[in-house]
Each structure stands twice: as structure tokens, then as C-alpha cells.
Write a protein that holds these residues in place. Structure first.
Motif, mmCIF file in Angstrom:
data_model
loop_
_atom_site.group_PDB
_atom_site.id
_atom_site.type_symbol
_atom_site.label_atom_id
_atom_site.label_comp_id
_atom_site.label_asym_id
_atom_site.label_seq_id
_atom_site.Cartn_x
_atom_site.Cartn_y
_atom_site.Cartn_z
ATOM 1 N N LEU A 125 5.615 -13.410 4.835
ATOM 2 C CA LEU A 125 5.962 -12.227 4.053
ATOM 3 C C LEU A 125 6.528 -11.161 4.988
ATOM 4 N N GLN A 126 7.801 -10.841 4.815
ATOM 5 C CA GLN A 126 8.515 -9.871 5.651
ATOM 6 C C GLN A 126 8.619 -8.549 4.901
ATOM 7 N N VAL A 127 8.345 -7.439 5.591
ATOM 8 C CA VAL A 127 8.297 -6.135 4.929
ATOM 9 C C VAL A 127 8.963 -5.068 5.783
ATOM 10 N N THR A 128 9.721 -4.177 5.129
ATOM 11 C CA THR A 128 10.242 -2.959 5.758
ATOM 12 C C THR A 128 9.863 -1.794 4.862
ATOM 13 N N ALA A 129 9.086 -0.861 5.400
ATOM 14 C CA ALA A 129 8.593 0.275 4.621
ATOM 15 C C ALA A 129 9.657 1.353 4.483
ATOM 16 N N VAL A 130 9.445 2.226 3.492
ATOM 17 C CA VAL A 130 10.305 3.399 3.322
ATOM 18 C C VAL A 130 10.096 4.297 4.533
ATOM 19 N N PRO A 131 11.177 4.823 5.137
ATOM 20 C CA PRO A 131 11.001 5.729 6.269
ATOM 21 C C PRO A 131 10.156 6.941 5.890
ATOM 22 N N GLU A 132 9.330 7.370 6.816
ATOM 23 C CA GLU A 132 8.497 8.555 6.613
ATOM 24 C C GLU A 132 9.382 9.794 6.492
ATOM 25 N N PRO A 133 8.894 10.854 5.848
ATOM 26 C CA PRO A 133 9.683 12.090 5.731
ATOM 27 C C PRO A 133 10.124 12.639 7.093
ATOM 28 N N SER A 168 0.812 -1.220 0.000
ATOM 29 C CA SER A 168 0.000 0.000 0.000
ATOM 30 C C SER A 168 0.841 1.263 0.000
ATOM 31 N N SER A 169 2.099 1.159 0.389
ATOM 32 C CA SER A 169 3.040 2.279 0.296
ATOM 33 C C SER A 169 4.390 1.706 -0.123
ATOM 34 N N ASP A 170 5.291 2.580 -0.527
ATOM 35 C CA ASP A 170 6.610 2.123 -0.963
ATOM 36 C C ASP A 170 7.322 1.382 0.153
ATOM 37 N N VAL A 171 8.037 0.340 -0.220
ATOM 38 C CA VAL A 171 8.853 -0.421 0.732
ATOM 39 C C VAL A 171 10.291 -0.462 0.227
ATOM 40 N N THR A 172 11.218 -0.695 1.155
ATOM 41 C CA THR A 172 12.636 -0.805 0.785
ATOM 42 C C THR A 172 13.135 -2.240 0.868
ATOM 43 N N SER A 173 12.402 -3.108 1.551
ATOM 44 C CA SER A 173 12.782 -4.514 1.661
ATOM 45 C C SER A 173 11.528 -5.354 1.822
ATOM 46 N N ALA A 174 11.507 -6.477 1.134
ATOM 47 C CA ALA A 174 10.430 -7.454 1.321
ATOM 48 C C ALA A 174 10.943 -8.795 0.843
#
Length: 201
Positions: A168-176, A98-104
Motif C-alpha cells: 500500500l503506497q501513500v502520499t499525504a496532503v502537504p501540511e499547511p 488517518s489524514s487526507d491523502v492525495t495519492s494511494a
């Protein structure tokens, strides 16, 4: 001083993007923010899975739920999803974030095959790799991406085309706000260093 700080920030951002890599191992990503086990929302066996996990930040195309209980494959435990059930074989399939991720990354079980994993962002191709996949632990069994920004993983399964996925492992893009705090912290460090230097003179 400002020029040095800006140079350090640009170098840090460039360094972070320089380490884009496929995930091909037996553990997945390091310190995921979220792991979806498919036990969070239990569905009827062979149900088509689409938006049922949207509350966890992920949706799917072309996957079925399997509630047969524990599987005996590495990387697969408890309930899981796959692209083959009582309905037609669905290949390729996609995982949407649902939002950009940097790792999955996610656990995989297939009959021996060469499978292709693609990262997409906003409908644009980002990166891909192909890897041998299996069900018996003779190959790596966690696959995904890290160090890039993406919002979809598309998987094409070789061989007979069947794949199970789980954990399913996920790390989202850090918020601004996170970047703002980083910049504020760097600014404070620069200010303290300058103050120490002036007091030493």
C-alpha cells in the motif's frame, strides 16, 4: 505584481486538481511517501485487521491478515491482507487514512473479475472507476487514485469477490506549512525580480 502572483497561485492550484486520475498500472504511484508491506506488524494468520497499522496512518475494515509467506502474484510479496480467510467473505472492504491523502495505490490479486474502486472524503463520494483485475499479470495489478484529496478507498470485488492486497503506497496532503513556504518562496522570487528590474533602470 500582487495580482499576477495571486493569478499564478490560483492557476497552479487549479492545475494540480485538474490532473485527478485513477491509478491502473504495474508500479503504483510515483515516489510514495510511505509503502506499507504488512511485514511491519506481523499478526496471526487469518486475523481480522482493523487498527493494527494505525501507527502508519491507515486502518482497515473487512480484511484478514495472511502470513503464509511470499505469494507468487505480481504486486503481492511477503505478508499481505485479503477479504477472504477462514471467516466469511467480506466484500466490499475499505482502507481508511488517518489524514487526507492525495495519492494511494496498492498491489491487487483476484480471480479474473471486474472490480470497482471508490475514493471518499469525510463520508462524501469523490471519484470511482472499475477495472479488470486478475492474479497472473494479464491485467494491471496496482490500483488507486492520485491528484485528488480523499481519506478512504472502498473496494467492491466482482467475480467470486475475493481479493488480496499488498504494498500500500501513500502520499499525504502537504501540511499547511508547506503551502506557507511555497508562498514565501514565490514572494521572495517576486521581490528579487522587482529589485533586479529597479536596479537595471
Amino acid at each position: 505584481m500582487k495580482m499576477k502572483l495571486a493569478s499564478c497561485l490560483i492557476a497552479a492550484l487549479a492545475f494540480s486538481n485538474a490532473h485527478a486520475a485513477s491509478v491502473q498500472n504495474t508500479t503504483g504511484i510515483v515516489s510514495p511517501a510511505t509503502t506499507i508491506t504488512f511485514d511491519e506488524v506481523v499478526l496471526a494468520d487469518s486475523s481480522l485487521v482493523t487498527t493494527e497499522y494505525s501507527g502508519l496512518g491507515v486502518t482497515f475494515s473487512s480484511l484478514y491478515y495472511n502470513s503464509q509467506g511470499p505469494a507468487t502474484f505480481p504486486g503481492i510479496s511477503g505478508n499481505y491482507v485479503g477479504n477472504n480467510a477462514s471467516g466469511p467473505l467480506l466484500n466490499p472492504f475499505s482502507i481508511f487514512f488517518s489524514s487526507d491523502v492525495t495519492s494511494a495505490a496498492f498491489g491487487v490479486a483476484t480471480n479474473p473479475a471486474l472490480s470497482t474502486f471508490e475514493a471518499w472524503n469525510g463520508g462524501l463520494f469523490v471519484e470511482s472507476f472499475s477495472a479488470s483485475t486478475s492474479f497472473d499479470g494479464s491485467t494491471d495489478y496496482y490500483f488507486g487514485f492520485t491528484g485528488i484529496t480523499f481519506d478512504e478507498i472502498r473496494v467492491s470485488v466482482g467475480g467470486d469477490g475475493q481479493m488480496l492486497i499488498d504494498n500500500l503506497q501513500v502520499t499525504a496532503v502537504p501540511e499547511p506549512e508547506t503551502y506557507a513556504m511555497l508562498l514565501a518562496g514565490l514572494g521572495l522570487l517576486g521581490f528579487m525580480a522587482r529589485r533586479r528590474k529597479e536596479s537595471a533602470v
